[in-house]
Design an enzyme around this catalytic site. Structure first.
Site, PDB file in Angstrom:
ATOM      1  N   SER A  78      39.434  -4.932 -11.505  1.00 25.00           N
ATOM      2  CA  SER A  78      40.435  -5.761 -12.176  1.00 25.00           C
ATOM      3  C   SER A  78      41.596  -5.969 -11.213  1.00 25.00           C
ATOM      4  O   SER A  78      41.764  -5.190 -10.259  1.00 25.00           O
ATOM      5  CB  SER A  78      40.940  -5.009 -13.422  1.00 25.00           C
ATOM      6  OG  SER A  78      42.074  -5.628 -13.972  1.00 25.00           O
ATOM      7  N   TYR A 117      43.817   2.452 -18.382  1.00 31.31           N
ATOM      8  CA  TYR A 117      43.052   1.344 -17.785  1.00 31.31           C
ATOM      9  C   TYR A 117      43.399   1.192 -16.306  1.00 31.31           C
ATOM     10  O   TYR A 117      42.510   1.070 -15.456  1.00 31.31           O
ATOM     11  CB  TYR A 117      43.368   0.066 -18.559  1.00 31.31           C
ATOM     12  CG  TYR A 117      42.523  -1.139 -18.197  1.00 31.31           C
ATOM     13  CD1 TYR A 117      41.282  -1.346 -18.786  1.00 31.31           C
ATOM     14  CD2 TYR A 117      42.980  -2.077 -17.281  1.00 31.31           C
ATOM     15  CE1 TYR A 117      40.516  -2.456 -18.474  1.00 31.31           C
ATOM     16  CE2 TYR A 117      42.223  -3.200 -16.966  1.00 31.31           C
ATOM     17  CZ  TYR A 117      40.987  -3.386 -17.569  1.00 31.31           C
ATOM     18  OH  TYR A 117      40.235  -4.489 -17.252  1.00 31.31           O
TER      19      TYR A 117
HETATM   20  P1  NAD Z   1      34.055  -7.486 -23.455  1.00 29.67           P
HETATM   21  O1  NAD Z   1      34.722  -6.617 -24.460  1.00 29.67           O
HETATM   22  O2  NAD Z   1      33.844  -8.925 -23.766  1.00 29.67           O
HETATM   23  O3  NAD Z   1      32.658  -6.865 -23.049  1.00 29.67           O
HETATM   24  C1  NAD Z   1      32.554  -5.507 -22.782  1.00 29.67           C
HETATM   25  C2  NAD Z   1      31.111  -5.122 -22.747  1.00 29.67           C
HETATM   26  O4  NAD Z   1      31.042  -3.714 -22.500  1.00 29.67           O
HETATM   27  C3  NAD Z   1      30.359  -5.389 -24.048  1.00 29.67           C
HETATM   28  O5  NAD Z   1      29.043  -5.815 -23.767  1.00 29.67           O
HETATM   29  C4  NAD Z   1      30.328  -4.002 -24.711  1.00 29.67           C
HETATM   30  O6  NAD Z   1      29.223  -3.837 -25.558  1.00 29.67           O
HETATM   31  C5  NAD Z   1      30.217  -3.139 -23.488  1.00 29.67           C
HETATM   32  N1  NAD Z   1      30.621  -1.757 -23.717  1.00 29.67           N
HETATM   33  C6  NAD Z   1      31.796  -1.310 -24.211  1.00 29.67           C
HETATM   34  N2  NAD Z   1      31.751   0.031 -24.329  1.00 29.67           N
HETATM   35  C7  NAD Z   1      30.526   0.420 -23.884  1.00 29.67           C
HETATM   36  C8  NAD Z   1      29.874   1.662 -23.777  1.00 29.67           C
HETATM   37  N3  NAD Z   1      30.470   2.799 -24.177  1.00 29.67           N
HETATM   38  N4  NAD Z   1      28.617   1.686 -23.292  1.00 29.67           N
HETATM   39  C9  NAD Z   1      27.988   0.544 -22.924  1.00 29.67           C
HETATM   40  N5  NAD Z   1      28.553  -0.669 -23.014  1.00 29.67           N
HETATM   41  C10 NAD Z   1      29.811  -0.724 -23.503  1.00 29.67           C
HETATM   42  O7  NAD Z   1      34.902  -7.292 -22.112  1.00 29.67           O
HETATM   43  P2  NAD Z   1      35.072  -8.209 -20.803  1.00 29.67           P
HETATM   44  O8  NAD Z   1      36.411  -8.847 -20.871  1.00 29.67           O
HETATM   45  O9  NAD Z   1      33.881  -9.034 -20.587  1.00 29.67           O
HETATM   46  O10 NAD Z   1      35.198  -7.064 -19.690  1.00 29.67           O
HETATM   47  C11 NAD Z   1      34.109  -6.696 -18.853  1.00 29.67           C
HETATM   48  C12 NAD Z   1      34.670  -5.939 -17.653  1.00 29.67           C
HETATM   49  O11 NAD Z   1      35.573  -6.797 -16.946  1.00 29.67           O
HETATM   50  C13 NAD Z   1      35.449  -4.681 -18.023  1.00 29.67           C
HETATM   51  O12 NAD Z   1      35.188  -3.664 -17.089  1.00 29.67           O
HETATM   52  C14 NAD Z   1      36.888  -5.146 -17.916  1.00 29.67           C
HETATM   53  O13 NAD Z   1      37.769  -4.086 -17.644  1.00 29.67           O
HETATM   54  C15 NAD Z   1      36.781  -6.111 -16.750  1.00 29.67           C
HETATM   55  N6  NAD Z   1      37.875  -7.070 -16.681  1.00 29.67           N
HETATM   56  C16 NAD Z   1      38.083  -7.965 -17.684  1.00 29.67           C
HETATM   57  C17 NAD Z   1      39.146  -8.858 -17.579  1.00 29.67           C
HETATM   58  C18 NAD Z   1      39.432  -9.867 -18.623  1.00 29.67           C
HETATM   59  O14 NAD Z   1      40.488 -10.524 -18.545  1.00 29.67           O
HETATM   60  N7  NAD Z   1      38.565 -10.074 -19.593  1.00 29.67           N
HETATM   61  C19 NAD Z   1      39.987  -8.804 -16.464  1.00 29.67           C
HETATM   62  C20 NAD Z   1      39.744  -7.874 -15.472  1.00 29.67           C
HETATM   63  C21 NAD Z   1      38.686  -7.010 -15.594  1.00 29.67           C
END
Ligand code: NAD
Length: 260
Positions: free
Chosen positions: A142, A155
């Site tokens: 991130s 986080y």
């Molecule tokens: P999201 O909530 O849409 O998806 C998260 C996914 O992780 C889902 O498929 C969920 O089922 C899975 N998950 C959650 N807990 C779990 C567990 N205990 N075991 C297995 N799977 C699990 O989130 P997202 O926004 O798509 O984020 C995905 C990644 O990207 C994360 O690591 C997040 O930190 C990172 N990220 C997101 C953003 C953003 O703005 N959305 C920015 C920077 C980084």
């Protein structure tokens, strides 16, 4: 490397992980879709990816908060497809609160899912990749792996940790045809981001539109959310032959956030 590469994407039933799974499938990989929820909808996602892209895809349930399930996910994937060529550590959760109000259970879960799970999956995948003489590991970190924001102590700590893990693994595997890199998205409008808007509204005393404009996109000089497709394409690039000498580093997809 096997003729058809196998890619595991943790947390791939939603948001960024689902887009990465689709992008790698479009690039010809067999796909392991993962989440911890094991719903009918989760299971149907693998079938949709396979049908759309003409590859094989399976859904494997594993809770990334549990070390044994992280390691078993890699073993089951190898048992299903015969190799693990690409490992994308994407599963992640968020909790927004001042540090003195952050529940201990939330701290522990965020460190386990956002950081420790990658240690376990990588440890399980590297022997397979070393035997194959090739492999790609991509950790979805991130902008918060590079800089901090208030009210996100767990986080930010986990994401900074995964940047260190990325660099260390890269050094350990550099002579084995394996690379380990991170992708650092800024704000991407996914369910994870939607879910933190109410907490941000509370923490900052702002309405929804003001939080999006003043708290989220205020940090992103482009004033636009990054898209899940852009993150997927970045992962495909890091898994391509062109990226063979990119190792132990990160690509920011943050509209310029961390340039400041
Ligand atoms: P999201 O909530 O849409 O998806 C998260 C996914 O992780 C889902 O498929 C969920 O089922 C899975 N998950 C959650 N807990 C779990 C567990 N205990 N075991 C297995 N799977 C699990 O989130 P997202 O926004 O798509 O984020 C995905 C990644 O990207 C994360 O690591 C997040 O930190 C990172 N990220 C997101 C953003 C953003 O703005 N959305 C920015 C920077 C980084």
């Amino acid at each position: 490397m096997a003729s058809t590469r196998t890619a595991i994407i943790t947390g791939s039933t939603s948001g960024i992980g689902l887009a990465i799974a689709n992008a790698l499938a479009a690039d010809g990989c067999n796909i392991v879709v993962n989440s911890f929820t094991d719903t009918e909808q989760d299971k149907s996602i693998a079938g949709k990816i396979a049908g759309r892209h003409g590859v094989e895809a399976v859904y494997l349930k594993a809770d990334m908060a549990r070390p044994d399930e992280c390691r078993a996910l890699v073993e089951k994937a190898a048992g299903t497809f015969g190799s693990v060529d690409i490992l994308v550590n994407n599963a992640g959760i968020q909790h927004v609160a001042p540090i003195e109000e952050l529940p201990v259970a939330k701290w522990d879960a965020i460190i386990a899912i956002n950081l420790s799970s990658a240690f376990h999956t990588i440890a399980a995948a590297i022997p397979l990749m070393k035997t194959a003489g090739s492999g790609r590991i991509v950790n979805i970190a991130s902008a918060h792996g590079l800089v901090a924001s208030p009210f996100k102590s767990a986080y930010v700590a986990a994401k900074h940790g995964i940047m260190g893990l990325t660099k260390t693994v890269a050094l350990e595997v550099a002579t084995h045809g394996i690379t380990c890199n991170a992708v650092c998205p800024g704000y991407v409008l996914t369910p994870l981001v939607e879910a933190q808007i109410p907490d941000q509204m509370k923490a900052h005393g702002m309405d929804r539109e003001t939080v999006i404009r003043e708290v989220m996109l205020n940090r992103q000089p482009s004033r636009e959310f990054a898209t899940v497709e852009q993150i997927g394409a970045t992962v495909v690039f890091l898994c391509s032959p062109a990226a063979a000498q990119i190792n132990g580093t990160h690509i920011s997809v943050d509209g310029g956030w961390t340039a400041a």
